[in-house]
Design an enzyme around this catalytic site. Sequence first.
Site, PDB file in Angstrom:
ATOM      1  N   LEU A   8      38.869  29.026  35.922  1.00 24.01           N
ATOM      2  CA  LEU A   8      39.050  29.901  37.076  1.00 24.01           C
ATOM      3  C   LEU A   8      38.183  31.133  36.856  1.00 24.01           C
ATOM      4  O   LEU A   8      38.004  31.584  35.724  1.00 24.01           O
ATOM      5  CB  LEU A   8      40.512  30.340  37.207  1.00 24.01           C
ATOM      6  N   ASP A   9      37.662  31.694  37.941  1.00 32.10           N
ATOM      7  CA  ASP A   9      36.903  32.931  37.826  1.00 32.10           C
ATOM      8  C   ASP A   9      37.788  34.022  37.227  1.00 32.10           C
ATOM      9  O   ASP A   9      39.018  33.982  37.349  1.00 32.10           O
ATOM     10  CB  ASP A   9      36.414  33.397  39.202  1.00 32.10           C
ATOM     11  N   ARG A  10      37.159  34.985  36.608  1.00 28.70           N
ATOM     12  CA  ARG A  10      37.901  36.079  35.970  1.00 28.70           C
ATOM     13  C   ARG A  10      38.924  36.702  36.914  1.00 28.70           C
ATOM     14  O   ARG A  10      40.078  36.940  36.537  1.00 28.70           O
ATOM     15  CB  ARG A  10      36.918  37.143  35.478  1.00 28.70           C
TER      16      ARG A  10
ATOM     17  N   THR B 191      40.201  35.462  39.699  1.00 24.73           N
ATOM     18  CA  THR B 191      41.056  34.514  40.412  1.00 24.73           C
ATOM     19  C   THR B 191      42.253  34.219  39.530  1.00 24.73           C
ATOM     20  O   THR B 191      42.100  33.916  38.346  1.00 24.73           O
ATOM     21  CB  THR B 191      40.301  33.212  40.729  1.00 24.73           C
TER      22      THR B 191
ATOM     23  N   ARG C  27      34.590  30.471  47.234  1.00 22.93           N
ATOM     24  CA  ARG C  27      34.063  31.738  47.723  1.00 22.93           C
ATOM     25  C   ARG C  27      32.729  31.536  48.440  1.00 22.93           C
ATOM     26  O   ARG C  27      32.472  32.145  49.494  1.00 22.93           O
ATOM     27  CB  ARG C  27      33.924  32.714  46.560  1.00 22.93           C
TER      28      ARG C  27
END
Length: 332
Positions: free
Chosen positions: A136-138, A140, A235
Amino acid sequence: MPETVLFQVLAQSTERLDRFLADQLSLSRTQAARLVAQGGVQVNGARGRASRALLHGDLVAVEFPEQEPRRTLRPHPVPLKVAYEDDTLLVIDKPAGMVVHPAPGHWDDTLVNALLARGTALAGENRERPGIVHRLDRDTSGLLIVAKTDVAHRRLGRALAARRIERQYAALVWGHIQDVLDVDEPIGRHPHDRKRMIVLATGRPAKTRAERLARFDICDLLRITLGTGRTHQIRVHLAHVGHPVVGDPIYGGGGHRRVTGSQRQPALTVERAAPRQALHAACLRFAHPETGEPLQFRSEWPGDLRECLEAASGDPTLLAPNSTLEYLGFFG
């Protein structure tokens, strides 16, 4: 002394050079890309480019630099919210702000470091990202799977590649969609900004499905189902179709400034209430890699995004405080 590997391409054609090297030489994508960027790969005597597709008969020379000492992973004690754990795997409910695995700028303060401090056994075949099945993105938040054994890591990796792990996200976006929106557009790295991704004809296939859960004056709350798992996929796809995630600092498309007229001030209120991108990994469904038992995990809309959602709804009493997604039928 540096080690050099020479080989000739036997296939009629291949995908781009960095991906081909990763597959053929059992490297991570990061390692292969680094070799190419540092000029360590030649194709037919000329310096190779990462995006180059190889052809039958091409001669490839790969020079590996002298081995640097392997970076040691250090434990970093941080409390973790564990949704599930057994001898084979964990499901972590990751907070926003936490990087998943060590990388430049975050060598010692990641989820992996926190798991080591916890004493958790991690699958070790991928030494750069031990145990990590997907990321997961930082900024998110939400659910992700961590494998404890190499067998589980391989099986879960195959399940992920075969789309047998269902991942659903809740996202608050600008504007309004129809009931269902399918985006099937390839994604690649931005040609001028390597930290950004973009819809690109030469990119990798990517599929995203968005379903509207709630419509507010200037925003929609969506349930997102991934058909693929590209970097920044949700995104990028939502921004591409004109509905970027609220609070997204990279793909936000101007944020509240995209809203005109009398709605501009309410949009500013929503944006100011968003401490980060309003994106949350809320649901995971997959089969246990050893027993085959169907597993499902849920994570409610996070507390740090509560004010943002209330501002979008225009009525703090409209949504159930601790079960917003359940109330709106997200998990149905």
